[in-house]
Write a protein that holds these residues in place. Structure first.
Motif, PDB file in Angstrom:
ATOM      1  N   HIS A  89     -11.020 -59.633  29.937  1.00  0.00           N
ATOM      2  CA  HIS A  89      -9.822 -59.190  29.224  1.00  0.00           C
ATOM      3  C   HIS A  89      -9.998 -57.791  28.638  1.00  0.00           C
ATOM      4  O   HIS A  89      -9.059 -56.991  28.636  1.00  0.00           O
ATOM      5  CB  HIS A  89      -9.446 -60.203  28.141  1.00  0.00           C
ATOM      6  CG  HIS A  89      -8.807 -61.427  28.706  1.00  0.00           C
ATOM      7  ND1 HIS A  89      -7.471 -61.508  29.010  1.00  0.00           N
ATOM      8  CD2 HIS A  89      -9.328 -62.628  29.058  1.00  0.00           C
ATOM      9  CE1 HIS A  89      -7.187 -62.686  29.508  1.00  0.00           C
ATOM     10  NE2 HIS A  89      -8.314 -63.391  29.550  1.00  0.00           N
ATOM     11  N   ALA A  90     -11.208 -57.503  28.141  1.00  0.00           N
ATOM     12  CA  ALA A  90     -11.469 -56.162  27.616  1.00  0.00           C
ATOM     13  C   ALA A  90     -11.410 -55.129  28.738  1.00  0.00           C
ATOM     14  O   ALA A  90     -10.866 -54.033  28.555  1.00  0.00           O
ATOM     15  CB  ALA A  90     -12.827 -56.113  26.915  1.00  0.00           C
ATOM     16  N   ALA A  91     -11.959 -55.457  29.896  1.00  0.00           N
ATOM     17  CA  ALA A  91     -11.910 -54.533  31.035  1.00  0.00           C
ATOM     18  C   ALA A  91     -10.460 -54.251  31.422  1.00  0.00           C
ATOM     19  O   ALA A  91     -10.105 -53.114  31.746  1.00  0.00           O
ATOM     20  CB  ALA A  91     -12.672 -55.115  32.221  1.00  0.00           C
ATOM     21  N   HIS A  92      -9.636 -55.273  31.367  1.00  0.00           N
ATOM     22  CA  HIS A  92      -8.216 -55.097  31.703  1.00  0.00           C
ATOM     23  C   HIS A  92      -7.499 -54.255  30.653  1.00  0.00           C
ATOM     24  O   HIS A  92      -6.785 -53.303  30.989  1.00  0.00           O
ATOM     25  CB  HIS A  92      -7.551 -56.471  31.834  1.00  0.00           C
ATOM     26  CG  HIS A  92      -6.066 -56.410  31.966  1.00  0.00           C
ATOM     27  ND1 HIS A  92      -5.438 -55.839  33.057  1.00  0.00           N
ATOM     28  CD2 HIS A  92      -5.072 -56.843  31.148  1.00  0.00           C
ATOM     29  CE1 HIS A  92      -4.131 -55.938  32.895  1.00  0.00           C
ATOM     30  NE2 HIS A  92      -3.883 -56.532  31.749  1.00  0.00           N
ATOM     31  N   ARG A  93      -7.676 -54.573  29.397  1.00  0.00           N
ATOM     32  CA  ARG A  93      -6.954 -53.882  28.315  1.00  0.00           C
ATOM     33  C   ARG A  93      -7.485 -52.489  28.013  1.00  0.00           C
ATOM     34  O   ARG A  93      -6.723 -51.590  27.710  1.00  0.00           O
ATOM     35  CB  ARG A  93      -7.014 -54.715  27.032  1.00  0.00           C
ATOM     36  CG  ARG A  93      -6.365 -56.047  27.129  1.00  0.00           C
ATOM     37  CD  ARG A  93      -4.947 -55.956  26.733  1.00  0.00           C
ATOM     38  NE  ARG A  93      -4.380 -57.290  26.740  1.00  0.00           N
ATOM     39  CZ  ARG A  93      -3.108 -57.519  26.766  1.00  0.00           C
ATOM     40  NH1 ARG A  93      -2.273 -56.511  26.767  1.00  0.00           N
ATOM     41  NH2 ARG A  93      -2.647 -58.733  26.777  1.00  0.00           N
ATOM     42  N   LEU A  94      -8.804 -52.342  28.062  1.00  0.00           N
ATOM     43  CA  LEU A  94      -9.406 -51.092  27.598  1.00  0.00           C
ATOM     44  C   LEU A  94      -9.833 -50.151  28.717  1.00  0.00           C
ATOM     45  O   LEU A  94     -10.012 -48.962  28.481  1.00  0.00           O
ATOM     46  CB  LEU A  94     -10.625 -51.399  26.717  1.00  0.00           C
ATOM     47  CG  LEU A  94     -10.360 -52.283  25.495  1.00  0.00           C
ATOM     48  CD1 LEU A  94     -11.669 -52.617  24.796  1.00  0.00           C
ATOM     49  CD2 LEU A  94      -9.384 -51.607  24.539  1.00  0.00           C
ATOM     50  N   ALA A  95     -10.036 -50.678  29.927  1.00  0.00           N
ATOM     51  CA  ALA A  95     -10.557 -49.826  30.993  1.00  0.00           C
ATOM     52  C   ALA A  95      -9.689 -49.849  32.242  1.00  0.00           C
ATOM     53  O   ALA A  95     -10.103 -49.355  33.287  1.00  0.00           O
ATOM     54  CB  ALA A  95     -11.983 -50.253  31.340  1.00  0.00           C
ATOM     55  N   GLY A  96      -8.497 -50.419  32.154  1.00  0.00           N
ATOM     56  CA  GLY A  96      -7.588 -50.409  33.295  1.00  0.00           C
ATOM     57  C   GLY A  96      -8.007 -51.299  34.448  1.00  0.00           C
ATOM     58  O   GLY A  96      -7.573 -51.094  35.576  1.00  0.00           O
ATOM     59  N   GLY A  97      -8.849 -52.286  34.167  1.00  0.00           N
ATOM     60  CA  GLY A  97      -9.281 -53.208  35.219  1.00  0.00           C
ATOM     61  C   GLY A  97      -8.158 -54.164  35.600  1.00  0.00           C
ATOM     62  O   GLY A  97      -7.091 -54.190  34.973  1.00  0.00           O
ATOM     63  N   PRO A  98      -8.403 -54.970  36.616  1.00  0.00           N
ATOM     64  CA  PRO A  98      -7.382 -55.926  37.034  1.00  0.00           C
ATOM     65  C   PRO A  98      -7.168 -56.996  35.969  1.00  0.00           C
ATOM     66  O   PRO A  98      -8.082 -57.326  35.205  1.00  0.00           O
ATOM     67  CB  PRO A  98      -7.967 -56.536  38.306  1.00  0.00           C
ATOM     68  CG  PRO A  98      -9.436 -56.342  38.175  1.00  0.00           C
ATOM     69  CD  PRO A  98      -9.624 -55.071  37.402  1.00  0.00           C
ATOM     70  N   LYS A  99      -5.961 -57.527  35.947  1.00  0.00           N
ATOM     71  CA  LYS A  99      -5.654 -58.589  34.992  1.00  0.00           C
ATOM     72  C   LYS A  99      -6.465 -59.829  35.370  1.00  0.00           C
ATOM     73  O   LYS A  99      -6.466 -60.242  36.527  1.00  0.00           O
ATOM     74  CB  LYS A  99      -4.166 -58.918  35.014  1.00  0.00           C
ATOM     75  CG  LYS A  99      -3.781 -59.955  33.999  1.00  0.00           C
ATOM     76  CD  LYS A  99      -2.286 -60.185  33.975  1.00  0.00           C
ATOM     77  CE  LYS A  99      -1.974 -61.230  32.916  1.00  0.00           C
ATOM     78  NZ  LYS A  99      -0.569 -61.504  32.823  1.00  0.00           N
ATOM     79  N   PRO A 100      -7.181 -60.415  34.388  1.00  0.00           N
ATOM     80  CA  PRO A 100      -7.978 -61.593  34.709  1.00  0.00           C
ATOM     81  C   PRO A 100      -7.099 -62.766  35.126  1.00  0.00           C
ATOM     82  O   PRO A 100      -5.993 -62.931  34.618  1.00  0.00           O
ATOM     83  CB  PRO A 100      -8.708 -61.924  33.410  1.00  0.00           C
ATOM     84  CG  PRO A 100      -8.448 -60.808  32.488  1.00  0.00           C
ATOM     85  CD  PRO A 100      -7.309 -60.007  33.006  1.00  0.00           C
ATOM     86  N   ALA A 101      -7.619 -63.550  36.033  1.00  0.00           N
ATOM     87  CA  ALA A 101      -6.888 -64.725  36.491  1.00  0.00           C
ATOM     88  C   ALA A 101      -6.871 -65.777  35.397  1.00  0.00           C
ATOM     89  O   ALA A 101      -7.816 -65.897  34.624  1.00  0.00           O
ATOM     90  CB  ALA A 101      -7.554 -65.282  37.741  1.00  0.00           C
ATOM     91  N   GLY A 102      -5.807 -66.515  35.345  1.00  0.00           N
ATOM     92  CA  GLY A 102      -5.702 -67.602  34.379  1.00  0.00           C
ATOM     93  C   GLY A 102      -6.293 -68.883  34.936  1.00  0.00           C
ATOM     94  O   GLY A 102      -6.926 -68.900  35.987  1.00  0.00           O
ATOM     95  N   ALA A 103      -6.073 -69.963  34.224  1.00  0.00           N
ATOM     96  CA  ALA A 103      -6.619 -71.260  34.642  1.00  0.00           C
ATOM     97  C   ALA A 103      -5.894 -71.824  35.848  1.00  0.00           C
ATOM     98  O   ALA A 103      -6.413 -72.687  36.536  1.00  0.00           O
ATOM     99  CB  ALA A 103      -6.550 -72.247  33.488  1.00  0.00           C
TER     100      ALA A 103
END
Length: 190
Positions: A89-103
């Motif tokens: 989640h930090a990679a997505h929010r802070l570094a423009g990474g892909p949105k993490p998959a949910g459950a």
């Protein structure tokens, strides 16, 4: 003192996590951030040592010792998973990474719940082991009923979590209209 140390370990976990992720993504120092994150198990080791010394010095085993064992067990079972989840989640929010998959939904969600149940089994096994060692250590010299009650509590948590996983297996969560059912956690849970 043990309760204060448990609280300090919990606060320390989140402080180290925030510092590690901040260094990793905001300060662009991934190695230093990883090193900070690797310091987290040292807090649990300190809790284990203090709890053992407390019992060695003649403290009567009570709920605080049981709580310490469950806290250490939870950290072993879920600590890495929690860090990895928050890192995504930090990679997505802070570094423009892909949105993490949910459950996910359907079968994928049921599989996810069973994998979490296995983590709960690991956490309970660690806690049960620590509690049993404490019971043997205290022996006939003290009342160990509190520690035995915590063992039952750990087993109860495993049973309740199994019921949750069974519920997701029997009554799978349906995907909202327009979304497809897909296996989403295959890569992130390893």
């Amino acid at each position: 003192m043990i309760v204060a140390l448990i609280i300090a370990c919990e606060v320390g976990f989140w402080v180290l996590l925030a510092a590690g992720l901040g260094l990793r993504y905001l300060a662009r120092m991934p190695r230093l951030g990883a090193a900070v994150l690797l310091c987290e198990p040292l807090m649990e080791l300190a809790l284990l040592v203090v709890t053992t010394l407390d019992l060695k010095n003649g403290a009567e085993p009570d709920w605080k010792h049981g709580l310490a064992a469950l806290y250490i067990g939870y950290t072993v079972g879920y600590g890495h998973y929690t860090i990895k989840w928050l890192d995504g989640h930090a990679a997505h929010r802070l570094a423009g990474g892909p949105k993490p998959a949910g459950a996910g939904y359907g079968k994928a969600r049921a599989v996810h719940e069973w994998k979490l149940w296995v983590r709960t089994v690991v956490a309970a096994a660690v806690a049960l082991g620590l509690l049993q060692v404490a019971i043997w250590y205290v022996g006939d010299a003290g009342d160990v009923s509190s520690l035995e009650a915590w063992q039952f509590g750990a087993l109860r948590a495993v049973g309740i979590h199994a019921l949750v996983a069974v519920a997701y297996t029997i009554w799978p969560k349906k995907a909202p209209a327009g979304e497809e059912e897909r296996p989403v956690l295959a890569k992130t849970e390893r």
